[in-house]
Design a protein around this motif. Structure first.
Motif, PDB file in Angstrom:
ATOM      1  N   THR A  20       0.831  -1.206   0.000  1.00 14.24           N
ATOM      2  CA  THR A  20       0.000   0.000   0.000  1.00 14.24           C
ATOM      3  C   THR A  20       0.866   1.256   0.000  1.00 14.24           C
ATOM      4  OG1 THR A  20      -1.745  -1.173   1.179  1.00 14.24           O
ATOM      5  CG2 THR A  20      -1.828   1.229   1.245  1.00 14.24           C
ATOM      6  N   ILE A  21       1.924   1.236   0.764  1.00 14.08           N
ATOM      7  CA  ILE A  21       2.838   2.379   0.836  1.00 14.08           C
ATOM      8  C   ILE A  21       3.500   2.598  -0.521  1.00 14.08           C
ATOM      9  CG2 ILE A  21       4.954   3.232   1.933  1.00 14.08           C
ATOM     10  CD1 ILE A  21       3.995   1.569   4.441  1.00 14.08           C
ATOM     11  N   ARG A  22       3.916   1.515  -1.167  1.00 13.46           N
ATOM     12  CA  ARG A  22       4.548   1.613  -2.494  1.00 13.46           C
ATOM     13  C   ARG A  22       3.574   2.217  -3.502  1.00 13.46           C
ATOM     14  NH1 ARG A  22       5.553  -3.249  -3.327  1.00 13.46           N
ATOM     15  NH2 ARG A  22       7.772  -3.393  -2.892  1.00 13.46           N
ATOM     16  N   GLU A  23       2.332   1.774  -3.489  1.00 16.63           N
ATOM     17  CA  GLU A  23       1.362   2.274  -4.474  1.00 16.63           C
ATOM     18  C   GLU A  23       1.089   3.765  -4.291  1.00 16.63           C
ATOM     19  OE1 GLU A  23       0.677   0.636  -7.199  1.00 16.63           O
ATOM     20  OE2 GLU A  23       2.009  -0.844  -6.303  1.00 16.63           O
ATOM     21  N   THR A  24       1.052   4.218  -3.057  1.00 20.29           N
ATOM     22  CA  THR A  24       0.885   5.652  -2.799  1.00 20.29           C
ATOM     23  C   THR A  24       2.101   6.420  -3.306  1.00 20.29           C
ATOM     24  OG1 THR A  24      -0.498   5.188  -0.866  1.00 20.29           O
ATOM     25  CG2 THR A  24       0.518   7.377  -0.985  1.00 20.29           C
ATOM     26  N   ALA A  25       3.283   5.895  -3.024  1.00 19.78           N
ATOM     27  CA  ALA A  25       4.521   6.534  -3.489  1.00 19.78           C
ATOM     28  C   ALA A  25       4.601   6.517  -5.009  1.00 19.78           C
ATOM     29  CB  ALA A  25       5.729   5.826  -2.878  1.00 19.78           C
ATOM     30  N   ARG A  26       4.200   5.398  -5.619  1.00 19.78           N
ATOM     31  CA  ARG A  26       4.237   5.283  -7.080  1.00 19.78           C
ATOM     32  C   ARG A  26       3.346   6.347  -7.733  1.00 19.78           C
ATOM     33  NH1 ARG A  26       5.359   0.458  -9.489  1.00 19.78           N
ATOM     34  NH2 ARG A  26       4.366  -0.671  -7.794  1.00 19.78           N
ATOM     35  N   ALA A  27       2.135   6.499  -7.226  1.00 22.31           N
ATOM     36  CA  ALA A  27       1.215   7.502  -7.783  1.00 22.31           C
ATOM     37  C   ALA A  27       1.800   8.906  -7.647  1.00 22.31           C
ATOM     38  CB  ALA A  27      -0.146   7.412  -7.090  1.00 22.31           C
ATOM     39  N   ASP A  28       2.424   9.168  -6.523  1.00 16.11           N
ATOM     40  CA  ASP A  28       3.013  10.483  -6.298  1.00 16.11           C
ATOM     41  C   ASP A  28       4.218  10.722  -7.209  1.00 16.11           C
ATOM     42  OD1 ASP A  28       3.381  12.977  -4.647  1.00 16.11           O
ATOM     43  OD2 ASP A  28       5.279  11.968  -4.208  1.00 16.11           O
ATOM     44  N   PHE A  29       5.156   9.794  -7.237  1.00 12.74           N
ATOM     45  CA  PHE A  29       6.397  10.006  -7.989  1.00 12.74           C
ATOM     46  C   PHE A  29       6.159  10.018  -9.496  1.00 12.74           C
ATOM     47  CE2 PHE A  29      10.766   8.696  -9.394  1.00 12.74           C
ATOM     48  CZ  PHE A  29      11.415   9.842  -8.962  1.00 12.74           C
ATOM     49  N   THR A  30       5.297   9.150  -9.982  1.00 17.75           N
ATOM     50  CA  THR A  30       5.047   9.113 -11.427  1.00 17.75           C
ATOM     51  C   THR A  30       4.206  10.307 -11.898  1.00 17.75           C
ATOM     52  OG1 THR A  30       3.165   7.606 -11.168  1.00 17.75           O
ATOM     53  CG2 THR A  30       5.331   6.616 -11.655  1.00 17.75           C
ATOM     54  N   SER A  31       3.679  11.076 -10.965  1.00 16.86           N
ATOM     55  CA  SER A  31       2.960  12.294 -11.353  1.00 16.86           C
ATOM     56  C   SER A  31       3.930  13.424 -11.714  1.00 16.86           C
ATOM     57  CB  SER A  31       2.022  12.754 -10.231  1.00 16.86           C
ATOM     58  OG  SER A  31       2.759  13.314  -9.149  1.00 16.86           O
ATOM     59  N   LEU A  32       5.196  13.263 -11.372  1.00 14.61           N
ATOM     60  CA  LEU A  32       6.196  14.282 -11.706  1.00 14.61           C
ATOM     61  C   LEU A  32       6.508  14.248 -13.198  1.00 14.61           C
ATOM     62  CD1 LEU A  32       8.812  13.797  -8.846  1.00 14.61           C
ATOM     63  CD2 LEU A  32       7.108  15.617  -9.062  1.00 14.61           C
ATOM     64  N   GLU A  33       6.670  15.419 -13.776  1.00 14.78           N
ATOM     65  CA  GLU A  33       7.071  15.488 -15.171  1.00 14.78           C
ATOM     66  C   GLU A  33       8.473  14.905 -15.302  1.00 14.78           C
ATOM     67  OE1 GLU A  33       7.853  18.828 -18.603  1.00 14.78           O
ATOM     68  OE2 GLU A  33       6.465  19.282 -16.975  1.00 14.78           O
ATOM     69  N   PRO A  59      13.174   9.798 -19.669  1.00 17.05           N
ATOM     70  CA  PRO A  59      13.450   9.953 -21.099  1.00 17.05           C
ATOM     71  C   PRO A  59      14.933  10.113 -21.433  1.00 17.05           C
ATOM     72  CG  PRO A  59      12.385  11.912 -20.239  1.00 17.05           C
ATOM     73  CD  PRO A  59      12.368  10.899 -19.146  1.00 17.05           C
ATOM     74  N   ASP A  60      15.730  10.631 -20.481  1.00 18.71           N
ATOM     75  CA  ASP A  60      17.157  10.831 -20.755  1.00 18.71           C
ATOM     76  C   ASP A  60      17.902  11.005 -19.431  1.00 18.71           C
ATOM     77  OD1 ASP A  60      16.979  13.676 -19.971  1.00 18.71           O
ATOM     78  OD2 ASP A  60      15.921  13.904 -21.880  1.00 18.71           O
ATOM     79  N   HIS A  61      19.229  11.050 -19.515  1.00 18.02           N
ATOM     80  CA  HIS A  61      20.069  11.120 -18.320  1.00 18.02           C
ATOM     81  C   HIS A  61      19.868  12.432 -17.557  1.00 18.02           C
ATOM     82  CE1 HIS A  61      23.815  11.225 -15.911  1.00 18.02           C
ATOM     83  NE2 HIS A  61      23.521   9.948 -15.785  1.00 18.02           N
ATOM     84  N   ALA A  62      19.781  13.545 -18.258  1.00 14.58           N
ATOM     85  CA  ALA A  62      19.602  14.840 -17.591  1.00 14.58           C
ATOM     86  C   ALA A  62      18.308  14.871 -16.780  1.00 14.58           C
ATOM     87  CB  ALA A  62      19.613  15.964 -18.624  1.00 14.58           C
ATOM     88  N   THR A  63      17.247  14.339 -17.336  1.00 16.14           N
ATOM     89  CA  THR A  63      15.969  14.298 -16.617  1.00 16.14           C
ATOM     90  C   THR A  63      16.060  13.381 -15.411  1.00 16.14           C
ATOM     91  OG1 THR A  63      14.776  14.724 -18.672  1.00 16.14           O
ATOM     92  CG2 THR A  63      13.499  13.807 -16.848  1.00 16.14           C
ATOM     93  N   ALA A  64      16.693  12.236 -15.571  1.00 13.91           N
ATOM     94  CA  ALA A  64      16.867  11.305 -14.453  1.00 13.91           C
ATOM     95  C   ALA A  64      17.639  11.970 -13.314  1.00 13.91           C
ATOM     96  CB  ALA A  64      17.585  10.045 -14.921  1.00 13.91           C
ATOM     97  N   PRO A  69      16.551  13.034  -7.282  1.00 13.14           N
ATOM     98  CA  PRO A  69      16.699  13.560  -5.913  1.00 13.14           C
ATOM     99  C   PRO A  69      15.376  13.911  -5.232  1.00 13.14           C
ATOM    100  CG  PRO A  69      18.324  14.545  -7.346  1.00 13.14           C
ATOM    101  CD  PRO A  69      17.373  13.776  -8.231  1.00 13.14           C
ATOM    102  N   GLN A  70      14.344  14.185  -6.016  1.00 13.45           N
ATOM    103  CA  GLN A  70      13.045  14.518  -5.433  1.00 13.45           C
ATOM    104  C   GLN A  70      12.423  13.338  -4.699  1.00 13.45           C
ATOM    105  OE1 GLN A  70      10.430  16.878  -8.038  1.00 13.45           O
ATOM    106  NE2 GLN A  70      12.173  16.980  -9.443  1.00 13.45           N
ATOM    107  N   THR A  77       7.047   9.273  -0.878  1.00 15.53           N
ATOM    108  CA  THR A  77       8.221   8.459  -1.192  1.00 15.53           C
ATOM    109  C   THR A  77       9.126   8.303   0.020  1.00 15.53           C
ATOM    110  OG1 THR A  77       9.178  10.425  -2.229  1.00 15.53           O
ATOM    111  CG2 THR A  77       8.189   8.800  -3.693  1.00 15.53           C
ATOM    112  N   LYS A  78       9.127   9.269   0.932  1.00 17.99           N
ATOM    113  CA  LYS A  78       9.865   9.106   2.199  1.00 17.99           C
ATOM    114  C   LYS A  78       9.293   7.921   2.977  1.00 17.99           C
ATOM    115  CE  LYS A  78      11.134  13.888   3.221  1.00 17.99           C
ATOM    116  NZ  LYS A  78      10.900  14.991   4.167  1.00 17.99           N
TER     117      LYS A  78
END
Length: 104
Positions: A20-33, A59-64, A69-70, A77-78
């Protein structure tokens, strides 16, 4: 630029509780551009310790480098990070493109 895959192999403190914690974190983190996806794999051999593979794509190394860090700064995600027992490996990967033309 080639797509970047960030792969973590880890064990969790409580594999059942973390879902459950992972799914909440996944929804939050994947919402980032810039976060293309977050997939989770788990080992299947019950005679060995249960390991998880968390796979993030960008999409690329610079974006990663700018986005990763976020992960440690966001509340959802914390909470996920607090459930990790051990990170065995974590690193950026990209698809291997051999420089030679192959076997002749």
């Amino acid at each position: 630029m080639p797509a970047i895959t960030e792969i973590f192999v880890m064990s969790m403190k409580d594999p059942e509780r973390v879902d459950t914690i992972r799914e909440t974190a996944r929804a939050d983190f994947t919402s980032l551009e810039g976060v293309t996806s977050w997939k989770t794999f788990v080992t299947t051999d019950t005679s060995r310790r249960k390991l998880f593979v968390e796979i993030f794509t960008f999409p690329d190394h610079a974006t990663a480098k700018a986005t990763t860090p976020q992960f440690a700064e966001r509340d959802a995600t914390k909470a996920f990070l607090a459930e990790i027992e051990d990170i065995i490996v974590g690193q950026y990967f990209t698809e291997h493109q051999p420089k030679s033309g192959g076997i002749k």
